[in-house]
Scaffold this motif. Sequence first.
Motif, PDB file in Angstrom:
ATOM      1  N   ASP A 156      10.535  44.384   7.583  1.00 52.78           N
ATOM      2  CA  ASP A 156      10.667  45.426   6.565  1.00 52.78           C
ATOM      3  C   ASP A 156      11.772  45.082   5.579  1.00 52.78           C
ATOM      4  OD1 ASP A 156       8.615  47.085   7.545  1.00 52.78           O
ATOM      5  OD2 ASP A 156       9.940  47.974   9.035  1.00 52.78           O
ATOM      6  N   ALA A 157      12.815  44.416   6.058  1.00 51.22           N
ATOM      7  CA  ALA A 157      13.893  44.005   5.159  1.00 51.22           C
ATOM      8  C   ALA A 157      13.404  42.965   4.161  1.00 51.22           C
ATOM      9  CB  ALA A 157      15.060  43.448   5.978  1.00 51.22           C
ATOM     10  N   VAL A 158      12.593  42.027   4.632  1.00 55.48           N
ATOM     11  CA  VAL A 158      12.022  41.010   3.737  1.00 55.48           C
ATOM     12  C   VAL A 158      11.151  41.684   2.672  1.00 55.48           C
ATOM     13  CG1 VAL A 158      10.421  39.072   3.619  1.00 55.48           C
ATOM     14  CG2 VAL A 158      12.123  39.167   5.453  1.00 55.48           C
ATOM     15  N   ALA A 159      10.319  42.627   3.100  1.00 56.13           N
ATOM     16  CA  ALA A 159       9.437  43.328   2.162  1.00 56.13           C
ATOM     17  C   ALA A 159      10.235  44.124   1.139  1.00 56.13           C
ATOM     18  CB  ALA A 159       8.496  44.259   2.933  1.00 56.13           C
ATOM     19  N   ALA A 160      11.417  44.596   1.539  1.00 55.07           N
ATOM     20  CA  ALA A 160      12.235  45.406   0.637  1.00 55.07           C
ATOM     21  C   ALA A 160      13.132  44.552  -0.262  1.00 55.07           C
ATOM     22  CB  ALA A 160      13.096  46.372   1.452  1.00 55.07           C
ATOM     23  N   GLY A 161      13.097  43.238  -0.102  1.00 52.03           N
ATOM     24  CA  GLY A 161      13.893  42.362  -0.957  1.00 52.03           C
ATOM     25  C   GLY A 161      15.357  42.289  -0.583  1.00 52.03           C
ATOM     26  N   VAL A 162      15.673  42.527   0.677  1.00 52.42           N
ATOM     27  CA  VAL A 162      17.060  42.484   1.154  1.00 52.42           C
ATOM     28  C   VAL A 162      17.558  41.043   1.161  1.00 52.42           C
ATOM     29  CG1 VAL A 162      18.471  42.798   3.242  1.00 52.42           C
ATOM     30  CG2 VAL A 162      16.896  44.599   2.492  1.00 52.42           C
ATOM     31  N   ASP A 163      18.827  40.858   0.833  1.00 50.54           N
ATOM     32  CA  ASP A 163      19.406  39.515   0.827  1.00 50.54           C
ATOM     33  C   ASP A 163      19.944  39.112   2.204  1.00 50.54           C
ATOM     34  OD1 ASP A 163      19.722  38.666  -2.298  1.00 50.54           O
ATOM     35  OD2 ASP A 163      19.902  40.830  -2.038  1.00 50.54           O
ATOM     36  N   LEU A 164      20.595  40.047   2.896  1.00 50.26           N
ATOM     37  CA  LEU A 164      21.186  39.740   4.201  1.00 50.26           C
ATOM     38  C   LEU A 164      21.094  40.976   5.089  1.00 50.26           C
ATOM     39  CD1 LEU A 164      22.873  37.983   6.190  1.00 50.26           C
ATOM     40  CD2 LEU A 164      24.921  38.835   5.015  1.00 50.26           C
ATOM     41  N   GLN A 165      20.502  40.816   6.265  1.00 50.48           N
ATOM     42  CA  GLN A 165      20.458  41.889   7.256  1.00 50.48           C
ATOM     43  C   GLN A 165      21.420  41.553   8.390  1.00 50.48           C
ATOM     44  OE1 GLN A 165      16.642  43.517   8.709  1.00 50.48           O
ATOM     45  NE2 GLN A 165      17.392  43.265  10.808  1.00 50.48           N
ATOM     46  N   LEU A 166      22.204  42.550   8.800  1.00 55.42           N
ATOM     47  CA  LEU A 166      23.102  42.408   9.945  1.00 55.42           C
ATOM     48  C   LEU A 166      22.555  43.243  11.095  1.00 55.42           C
ATOM     49  CD1 LEU A 166      26.633  42.699   8.263  1.00 55.42           C
ATOM     50  CD2 LEU A 166      25.194  40.663   8.591  1.00 55.42           C
ATOM     51  N   SER A 167      22.464  42.636  12.280  1.00 54.37           N
ATOM     52  CA  SER A 167      21.892  43.309  13.439  1.00 54.37           C
ATOM     53  C   SER A 167      22.690  42.978  14.695  1.00 54.37           C
ATOM     54  CB  SER A 167      20.428  42.894  13.634  1.00 54.37           C
ATOM     55  OG  SER A 167      19.631  43.277  12.530  1.00 54.37           O
ATOM     56  N   GLY A 168      22.359  43.709  15.762  1.00 51.83           N
ATOM     57  CA  GLY A 168      22.914  43.455  17.087  1.00 51.83           C
ATOM     58  C   GLY A 168      21.791  43.539  18.099  1.00 51.83           C
ATOM     59  N   HIS A 169      21.947  44.432  19.072  1.00 48.96           N
ATOM     60  CA  HIS A 169      20.902  44.820  20.024  1.00 48.96           C
ATOM     61  C   HIS A 169      20.647  43.816  21.147  1.00 48.96           C
ATOM     62  CE1 HIS A 169      17.469  47.031  21.524  1.00 48.96           C
ATOM     63  NE2 HIS A 169      16.692  45.975  21.388  1.00 48.96           N
ATOM     64  N   THR A 170      20.639  42.515  20.864  1.00 51.35           N
ATOM     65  CA  THR A 170      20.199  41.530  21.848  1.00 51.35           C
ATOM     66  C   THR A 170      21.267  41.184  22.874  1.00 51.35           C
ATOM     67  OG1 THR A 170      20.951  39.609  20.582  1.00 51.35           O
ATOM     68  CG2 THR A 170      18.753  40.479  20.071  1.00 51.35           C
ATOM     69  N   HIS A 171      22.543  41.347  22.529  1.00 50.67           N
ATOM     70  CA  HIS A 171      23.682  40.941  23.362  1.00 50.67           C
ATOM     71  C   HIS A 171      23.667  39.432  23.645  1.00 50.67           C
ATOM     72  CE1 HIS A 171      24.275  45.249  25.190  1.00 50.67           C
ATOM     73  NE2 HIS A 171      23.822  45.282  23.951  1.00 50.67           N
ATOM     74  N   GLY A 172      22.872  38.688  22.868  1.00 55.19           N
ATOM     75  CA  GLY A 172      22.747  37.263  23.132  1.00 55.19           C
ATOM     76  C   GLY A 172      22.107  36.979  24.484  1.00 55.19           C
ATOM     77  N   GLY A 173      21.485  38.009  25.063  1.00 57.50           N
ATOM     78  CA  GLY A 173      20.916  37.885  26.401  1.00 57.50           C
ATOM     79  C   GLY A 173      21.818  38.451  27.480  1.00 57.50           C
ATOM     80  N   GLN A 174      23.134  38.471  27.215  1.00 56.53           N
ATOM     81  CA  GLN A 174      24.211  38.997  28.078  1.00 56.53           C
ATOM     82  C   GLN A 174      24.371  38.225  29.384  1.00 56.53           C
ATOM     83  OE1 GLN A 174      25.057  43.231  28.126  1.00 56.53           O
ATOM     84  NE2 GLN A 174      25.599  43.167  30.294  1.00 56.53           N
ATOM     85  N   MET A 175      23.288  38.058  30.148  1.00 56.22           N
ATOM     86  CA  MET A 175      23.390  37.363  31.432  1.00 56.22           C
ATOM     87  C   MET A 175      22.292  36.298  31.513  1.00 56.22           C
ATOM     88  SD  MET A 175      24.184  40.533  34.030  1.00 56.22           S
ATOM     89  CE  MET A 175      24.329  39.426  35.442  1.00 56.22           C
ATOM     90  N   TRP A 176      22.698  35.047  31.391  1.00 53.24           N
ATOM     91  CA  TRP A 176      21.756  33.935  31.455  1.00 53.24           C
ATOM     92  C   TRP A 176      20.945  34.026  32.744  1.00 53.24           C
ATOM     93  CZ3 TRP A 176      20.599  29.893  34.651  1.00 53.24           C
ATOM     94  CH2 TRP A 176      19.839  28.856  34.115  1.00 53.24           C
ATOM     95  N   PRO A 177      19.622  33.763  32.676  1.00 51.42           N
ATOM     96  CA  PRO A 177      18.822  33.335  31.517  1.00 51.42           C
ATOM     97  C   PRO A 177      18.015  34.485  30.904  1.00 51.42           C
ATOM     98  CG  PRO A 177      17.633  32.866  33.530  1.00 51.42           C
ATOM     99  CD  PRO A 177      18.891  33.584  33.946  1.00 51.42           C
ATOM    100  N   PHE A 178      18.583  35.677  30.868  1.00 54.19           N
ATOM    101  CA  PHE A 178      17.853  36.844  30.376  1.00 54.19           C
ATOM    102  C   PHE A 178      17.464  36.701  28.906  1.00 54.19           C
ATOM    103  CE2 PHE A 178      17.152  41.348  29.359  1.00 54.19           C
ATOM    104  CZ  PHE A 178      16.374  41.717  30.453  1.00 54.19           C
ATOM    105  N   HIS A 179      18.138  35.798  28.182  1.00 55.94           N
ATOM    106  CA  HIS A 179      17.823  35.642  26.757  1.00 55.94           C
ATOM    107  C   HIS A 179      16.382  35.194  26.538  1.00 55.94           C
ATOM    108  CE1 HIS A 179      18.945  31.582  27.990  1.00 55.94           C
ATOM    109  NE2 HIS A 179      18.352  31.117  26.905  1.00 55.94           N
TER     110      HIS A 179
END
Length: 392
Positions: free
Chosen positions: A319-342
């Motif tokens: 949706d950000a691409v469709a809206a013409g956004v230049d940079l989106q900042l996100s989180g949510h994933t925690h980088g996986g938090q505990m390998w190998p959950f990523h």
Amino acid sequence: MTAGDAVQARPARRSLRPIASLLTLVAILALLFGVPWWTLTTGRAQWPAPLAAAGSAVFAVTLVAFPVLMYLGHGRRQRDWAARTGDTILGLVWILFVWALLGNVARLALAAVGVADPARSRLVAVGTLAVSAVLALWGYVEAMRVPRVRRVDVTLDRLAPGLDGLRVVLITDTHYGPIDRAGWSARTIAKVNELDADVVCHTGDIADGSVARRRAQAAPLGEVRARLARTYVTGNHEYLGEAQGWLDHMRDLGWEPLHNRHIVVRRDGAGLVVAGVDDRTAASSGSAGHRADHAAALSGADPDLPVLLLAHQPKQIDDAVAAGVDLQLSGHTHGGQMWPFHYLVRLDQPVVQGLRRHGRTQLYTSRGTGFWGPPFRIFAPSEITLLTLRAG
């Protein structure tokens, strides 16, 4: 089949869903607890009977207690002591499960070089337990430490020279919760303030629980310093509780809640649109007036200005691409938090961490500032992100 038969069949199918869910949960718990139990206490190791019985008893008691603790901690009762205990058990059993699996791969290698039982099974059991203990201790320290600063330069083609070098600090997924981390919160914000930010962003999942329950842990957010703006959007965990309450509280702390809206920051005659949208789960949460609405967030924005968008989940990038956004900042994933959950996170999200380009739009995904649930971070360190914007 008659219409009446169809009407009767539909409720019958629906009635099977709870049973299927229960069976799935039982199967998952059986694997999570069963694989470590078999690896550590298997008869092939020929442990003394009292030792094997004690190990089996520990696994049995923990298996029975775990769902009760999770219900008391994360159900309607919201008992923090139960949540702390249940979450810790979940983290420990995940670590044991992963390394028990790897230990059994090593068992094949030991067999290939001629190591026989019981020595082979004992080596696997001791190795699994030792590695798991070390990783649990290290992972706990990593989860509880003040996050390291991750520095990233991002070039935006439409950024005017007046904003070249703009310093944007991103924190996200603080997850103030059952473990009282008020001290950690204060030290983390002190680290944020050392970075001399122009804009500070929080991309959601502030807390697990209501404002009333987590007020003390969140209080240091009111001390964040930024020259131009402090901005916040909701994450999916806000929609498990009181999203509007957190939006209102962040406003009281002096932040700009970007509830499908934007502001413009300016320096040296140049402007940057800083917009935010609700989490993608908002629409199904039952919270009136909440849903991710990019059109509303950018309504009235100057189309010639670059857009920095805050959106909790990386998968909101389309949706950000469709809206013409230049940079989106996100989180949510925690980088996986505990390998190998990523690897499992990657099945749900387009990116687990770092800077990625999606056509003209760039996406930066933080590994998160805090942690959720199990108080461990293994091969997925937390971060405070300093993004320096450069003119293209």
